[in-house]
Write a protein that holds these residues in place. Structure first.
Motif, PDB file in Angstrom:
ATOM      1  N   UNK A   1       0.933  -1.014  -0.156  1.00  0.00           N
ATOM      2  CA  UNK A   1      -0.094  -0.081  -0.059  1.00  0.00           C
ATOM      3  C   UNK A   1       0.771   1.058  -0.034  1.00  0.00           C
ATOM      4  N   UNK A   2       2.016   1.286   0.809  1.00  0.00           N
ATOM      5  CA  UNK A   2       2.744   2.529   1.007  1.00  0.00           C
ATOM      6  C   UNK A   2       3.421   2.800  -0.496  1.00  0.00           C
ATOM      7  N   UNK A   3       3.900   1.579  -1.189  1.00  0.00           N
ATOM      8  CA  UNK A   3       4.512   1.740  -2.496  1.00  0.00           C
ATOM      9  C   UNK A   3       3.414   2.427  -3.459  1.00  0.00           C
ATOM     10  N   UNK A   4       2.281   1.868  -3.464  1.00  0.00           N
ATOM     11  CA  UNK A   4       1.120   2.449  -4.292  1.00  0.00           C
ATOM     12  C   UNK A   4       0.953   3.673  -4.041  1.00  0.00           C
ATOM     13  N   UNK A   5       0.912   4.050  -2.879  1.00  0.00           N
ATOM     14  CA  UNK A   5       0.577   5.629  -2.559  1.00  0.00           C
ATOM     15  C   UNK A   5       1.771   6.617  -2.954  1.00  0.00           C
ATOM     16  N   UNK A   6       3.136   6.001  -2.759  1.00  0.00           N
ATOM     17  CA  UNK A   6       4.147   6.850  -3.086  1.00  0.00           C
ATOM     18  C   UNK A   6       4.135   7.026  -4.649  1.00  0.00           C
ATOM     19  N   UNK A   7       4.018   5.952  -5.387  1.00  0.00           N
ATOM     20  CA  UNK A   7       3.789   6.098  -6.955  1.00  0.00           C
ATOM     21  C   UNK A   7       2.599   6.558  -7.674  1.00  0.00           C
ATOM     22  N   UNK A   8       1.748   6.918  -6.910  1.00  0.00           N
ATOM     23  CA  UNK A   8       0.392   7.586  -7.243  1.00  0.00           C
ATOM     24  C   UNK A   8       0.668   8.761  -8.308  1.00  0.00           C
ATOM     25  N   UNK A   9       1.584   9.763  -7.898  1.00  0.00           N
ATOM     26  CA  UNK A   9       1.713  10.588  -9.090  1.00  0.00           C
ATOM     27  C   UNK A   9       2.234  10.143 -10.259  1.00  0.00           C
TER      28      UNK A   9
ATOM     29  N   UNK B   1      -0.453   8.503 -14.165  1.00  0.00           N
ATOM     30  CA  UNK B   1      -0.748   8.959 -15.569  1.00  0.00           C
ATOM     31  C   UNK B   1       0.420   8.562 -16.602  1.00  0.00           C
ATOM     32  N   UNK B   2       1.700   8.579 -15.986  1.00  0.00           N
ATOM     33  CA  UNK B   2       2.944   8.260 -17.231  1.00  0.00           C
ATOM     34  C   UNK B   2       2.822   6.617 -17.019  1.00  0.00           C
ATOM     35  N   UNK B   3       2.399   5.914 -15.997  1.00  0.00           N
ATOM     36  CA  UNK B   3       2.518   4.306 -16.304  1.00  0.00           C
ATOM     37  C   UNK B   3       1.274   4.080 -16.940  1.00  0.00           C
ATOM     38  N   UNK B   4       0.333   4.685 -16.939  1.00  0.00           N
ATOM     39  CA  UNK B   4      -0.826   4.451 -17.977  1.00  0.00           C
ATOM     40  C   UNK B   4      -0.748   4.860 -19.255  1.00  0.00           C
ATOM     41  N   UNK B   5      -0.165   5.831 -19.515  1.00  0.00           N
ATOM     42  CA  UNK B   5       0.405   6.060 -20.998  1.00  0.00           C
ATOM     43  C   UNK B   5       1.383   5.070 -21.543  1.00  0.00           C
ATOM     44  N   UNK B   6       2.387   4.798 -20.590  1.00  0.00           N
ATOM     45  CA  UNK B   6       3.538   3.935 -21.354  1.00  0.00           C
ATOM     46  C   UNK B   6       2.557   2.269 -21.631  1.00  0.00           C
ATOM     47  N   UNK B   7       1.761   2.052 -20.593  1.00  0.00           N
ATOM     48  CA  UNK B   7       0.824   0.794 -21.084  1.00  0.00           C
ATOM     49  C   UNK B   7       0.104   0.994 -22.611  1.00  0.00           C
ATOM     50  N   UNK B   8      -0.583   2.025 -22.607  1.00  0.00           N
ATOM     51  CA  UNK B   8      -1.116   2.054 -23.943  1.00  0.00           C
ATOM     52  C   UNK B   8      -0.380   2.422 -24.865  1.00  0.00           C
TER      53      UNK B   8
END
Length: 85
Positions: free
Chosen positions: A3-11, A14-21
Motif C-alpha cells: 500500500x505504501x508503495x502504491x501511494x508513493x507511486x500514485x503521482x 498517468x505516466x504508467x498508464x500512458x506507457x501501457x497504452x
C-alpha cells in the motif's frame, strides 16, 4: 507492491498508464505489420502496380524483397511478441 508503495507511486500513475497504452498500440501495430495475410495482400497489390506500369522492375524487386523479408520474419513466429529484437 504494498500500500505504501502504491501511494508513493500514485503521482506517476498517468505516466504508467500512458506507457501501457503505448505498449498496447505498438504490439497491435507489430501484429498487423507482420500478419502473413496483410503481407500477401501487399504483394498482390505490388504486382498489380508493376503490371499497370506504375512502378518499374527495379522498384518492384526492391519492394518485394522487403515484403518477403517481413513474411519470413512472421513465419519464424517471432513477430508481434516482446521477445524479439
Amino acid at each position: 507492491m504494498g500500500l505504501i508503495g502504491e501511494v508513493l507511486l500514485l503521482p506517476l500513475a498517468p505516466v504508467r498508464g500512458s506507457a501501457w497504452v503505448i505498449r498496447q498500440v505498438l504490439n497491435e501495430a507489430e501484429r498487423i505489420y507482420y500478419d502473413p495475410a496483410t503481407i500477401r495482400t501487399e504483394l498482390a497489390q505490388l504486382e498489380e502496380r508493376l503490371e499497370s506500369g506504375e512502378i518499374d522492375e527495379e522498384e518492384f524487386d526492391r519492394l518485394e524483397d522487403g515484403l518477403l523479408d517481413r513474411l519470413e520474419t512472421s513465419m519464424r513466429g517471432n513477430a508481434g511478441t516482446s521477445e524479439w529484437t
